[in-house]
Design a protein around this motif. Sequence first.
Motif, short mmCIF file in Angstrom:
data_model
loop_
_atom_site.label_atom_id
_atom_site.label_comp_id
_atom_site.label_asym_id
_atom_site.label_seq_id
_atom_site.Cartn_x
_atom_site.Cartn_y
_atom_site.Cartn_z
N MET A 68 0.81 -1.21 0.00
CA MET A 68 0.00 0.00 0.00
C MET A 68 0.86 1.27 0.00
SD MET A 68 -1.84 -2.50 1.76
CE MET A 68 -1.81 -2.15 3.50
N HIS A 69 0.49 2.19 -0.87
CA HIS A 69 1.19 3.46 -1.00
C HIS A 69 0.84 4.42 0.14
CE1 HIS A 69 -2.47 5.59 -2.26
NE2 HIS A 69 -2.75 4.52 -3.01
N GLY A 70 1.62 5.47 0.26
CA GLY A 70 1.36 6.50 1.25
C GLY A 70 0.30 7.48 0.80
N SER A 71 -0.08 8.38 1.68
CA SER A 71 -1.11 9.38 1.37
C SER A 71 -0.67 10.22 0.17
CB SER A 71 -1.32 10.29 2.58
OG SER A 71 -1.77 9.54 3.69
N GLY A 72 -1.57 10.36 -0.80
CA GLY A 72 -1.30 11.13 -2.00
C GLY A 72 -0.62 10.34 -3.10
N GLY A 73 -0.30 9.07 -2.84
CA GLY A 73 0.39 8.27 -3.84
C GLY A 73 -0.54 7.39 -4.65
N ASN A 74 0.02 6.36 -5.27
CA ASN A 74 -0.78 5.40 -6.03
C ASN A 74 -0.05 4.08 -6.09
OD1 ASN A 74 0.85 5.30 -8.65
ND2 ASN A 74 0.38 7.48 -8.54
N GLY A 75 -0.75 3.04 -6.48
CA GLY A 75 -0.19 1.71 -6.47
C GLY A 75 1.01 1.54 -7.38
N ARG A 76 0.92 2.02 -8.60
CA ARG A 76 2.02 1.85 -9.55
C ARG A 76 3.27 2.57 -9.07
NH1 ARG A 76 0.36 2.21 -15.82
NH2 ARG A 76 2.56 1.62 -15.92
N GLY A 77 3.08 3.65 -8.33
CA GLY A 77 4.23 4.38 -7.80
C GLY A 77 5.02 3.59 -6.78
N MET A 78 4.40 2.56 -6.18
CA MET A 78 5.09 1.74 -5.18
C MET A 78 5.91 0.62 -5.80
SD MET A 78 4.74 2.99 -2.24
CE MET A 78 5.53 1.63 -1.39
N MET A 79 5.75 0.38 -7.08
CA MET A 79 6.40 -0.76 -7.70
C MET A 79 7.93 -0.64 -7.69
SD MET A 79 3.85 -1.70 -10.85
CE MET A 79 3.11 -3.32 -10.66
N LYS A 80 8.44 0.57 -7.86
CA LYS A 80 9.89 0.76 -7.83
C LYS A 80 10.44 0.52 -6.43
CE LYS A 80 13.91 2.02 -9.44
NZ LYS A 80 14.65 1.12 -10.38
N PRO A 205 9.78 13.71 11.22
CA PRO A 205 9.03 14.93 11.53
C PRO A 205 7.54 14.82 11.23
CG PRO A 205 10.13 15.19 9.43
CD PRO A 205 10.53 13.83 9.96
N ILE A 206 7.14 13.78 10.49
CA ILE A 206 5.73 13.63 10.11
C ILE A 206 5.03 12.61 10.99
CG2 ILE A 206 4.19 12.89 8.24
CD1 ILE A 206 6.24 14.04 6.27
N ASN A 207 5.64 11.45 11.13
CA ASN A 207 5.11 10.43 12.05
C ASN A 207 6.01 10.44 13.29
OD1 ASN A 207 3.52 7.86 12.71
ND2 ASN A 207 5.61 7.06 12.69
N PRO A 208 5.69 11.26 14.29
CA PRO A 208 6.59 11.44 15.43
C PRO A 208 6.79 10.14 16.21
CG PRO A 208 4.48 12.50 15.85
CD PRO A 208 4.46 12.09 14.42
N TYR A 209 8.06 9.77 16.39
CA TYR A 209 8.39 8.53 17.08
C TYR A 209 7.80 8.50 18.49
CZ TYR A 209 11.17 4.37 18.17
OH TYR A 209 11.56 3.09 18.50
N GLN A 210 7.79 9.66 19.14
CA GLN A 210 7.27 9.76 20.51
C GLN A 210 5.77 10.02 20.54
OE1 GLN A 210 9.07 8.87 22.97
NE2 GLN A 210 11.02 8.80 21.86
N GLY A 211 5.13 10.03 19.39
CA GLY A 211 3.69 10.28 19.32
C GLY A 211 3.38 11.76 19.21
N GLY A 212 2.13 12.08 18.87
CA GLY A 212 1.72 13.46 18.72
C GLY A 212 1.00 13.69 17.41
N PRO A 213 0.81 14.96 17.02
CA PRO A 213 0.05 15.27 15.81
C PRO A 213 0.80 14.92 14.53
CG PRO A 213 0.94 17.27 16.78
CD PRO A 213 1.22 16.16 17.75
N VAL A 214 0.04 14.49 13.53
CA VAL A 214 0.57 14.21 12.19
C VAL A 214 -0.02 15.25 11.24
CG1 VAL A 214 0.63 12.58 10.26
CG2 VAL A 214 0.83 11.75 12.62
N VAL A 215 0.86 16.08 10.66
CA VAL A 215 0.42 17.13 9.74
C VAL A 215 1.13 16.92 8.42
CG1 VAL A 215 0.24 19.60 9.32
CG2 VAL A 215 0.07 18.72 11.67
N LEU A 216 0.36 16.65 7.36
CA LEU A 216 0.93 16.39 6.05
C LEU A 216 1.10 17.65 5.22
CD1 LEU A 216 -1.03 13.16 5.04
CD2 LEU A 216 1.11 13.35 6.29
N GLY A 217 0.44 18.70 5.59
CA GLY A 217 0.51 19.95 4.83
C GLY A 217 -0.69 20.80 5.16
N LYS A 218 -0.88 21.86 4.40
CA LYS A 218 -2.00 22.75 4.63
C LYS A 218 -3.32 21.99 4.52
CE LYS A 218 -3.94 27.17 3.11
NZ LYS A 218 -3.86 28.26 2.09
#
Length: 305
Positions: A68-80, A205-218
């Motif tokens: 499974m791809h990340g947010s904003g991605g697609n399946g074919r993009g994960m093939m590489k 900085p996006i998925n904080p190891y110690q937990g907390g908010p996840v902000v991907l952008g505006k």
Amino acid sequence: MAVHSSSSKPKPDLMLQCLLSIALLFLSCAFAKAQLISDSLQIEGRYRSFHFNAPTQALRQPALVFVMHGSGGNGRGMMKAAEKMEQLAATSNTLVVYPDGYKRYWNECRKASPAQANLDDVNEQAFFTAMIGYFVKKYGVDTKQVFAVGTSGGGHMAYKLALTMPQQFRAVTALIANLPDTSNLDCVPSGKPVAVMIVNGTDDPINPYQGGPVVLGKNMNMGEVRSTDRTFAYWAELAGHTGSPTHETLPDTDPSDGKTVERFAYQTPGKPDVVLLKVNGGKHDYPNDLDVHVEALNFFRKQVR
């Protein structure tokens, strides 16, 4: 009389080699293109798509791995990213499938997610159930060997499959993703144990190891997640593990990347394995010291006993 210099003519054997090289290149390109299959299934009025490479040899009740791809991605993009895993899978009776999220996102378990998939409450369980049925019918996959690995938002989707579909998924791997905080969880956990491997970076900085908010952008605040330690402990406790996990430091095969990897593992006979790869210095990316998708495939293989 015209005079021709024989030295200006290509040698016959050289010409033949060139022609053969061109022909082989053409055939290899045509074969690679013919291998990729993209298909879709209608799920509750929505067409959901997925991609895979057609097997080059006969399969006998193969294992099935979803990537499974990340947010904003697609399946074919994960093939590489999963190329090495795909190569190993092709020689080990395993099919690898790359599904697409709904409008590039998954309806995973984060209540705060503003993604359309979450707002529309897209039925991901129905999508994955239908894909499993598709590959059972088409290739006779072994329903006791179905696995999933996902990156970031895809890692959250992997958690959702483990939380809500443990009967259908033997094991999952979540890359750079922590479980949603209890206040941000909108899935109903089954309470049944599943083998889980987690790969997280301490400096993410996006998925904080110690937990907390996840902000991907505006306008993309995904709410809070648990710490990696809490996430690891959740799956270990669910599987019935007690005491401390085993610990080892993996070889630092690429000192230049500034990262080192530690492995913490609960492995008890009769219980699903629960493993954490702690990437010291890791950010929202993959370490160079190992191939995370190959690690996932090896982890999945160990769960088939």
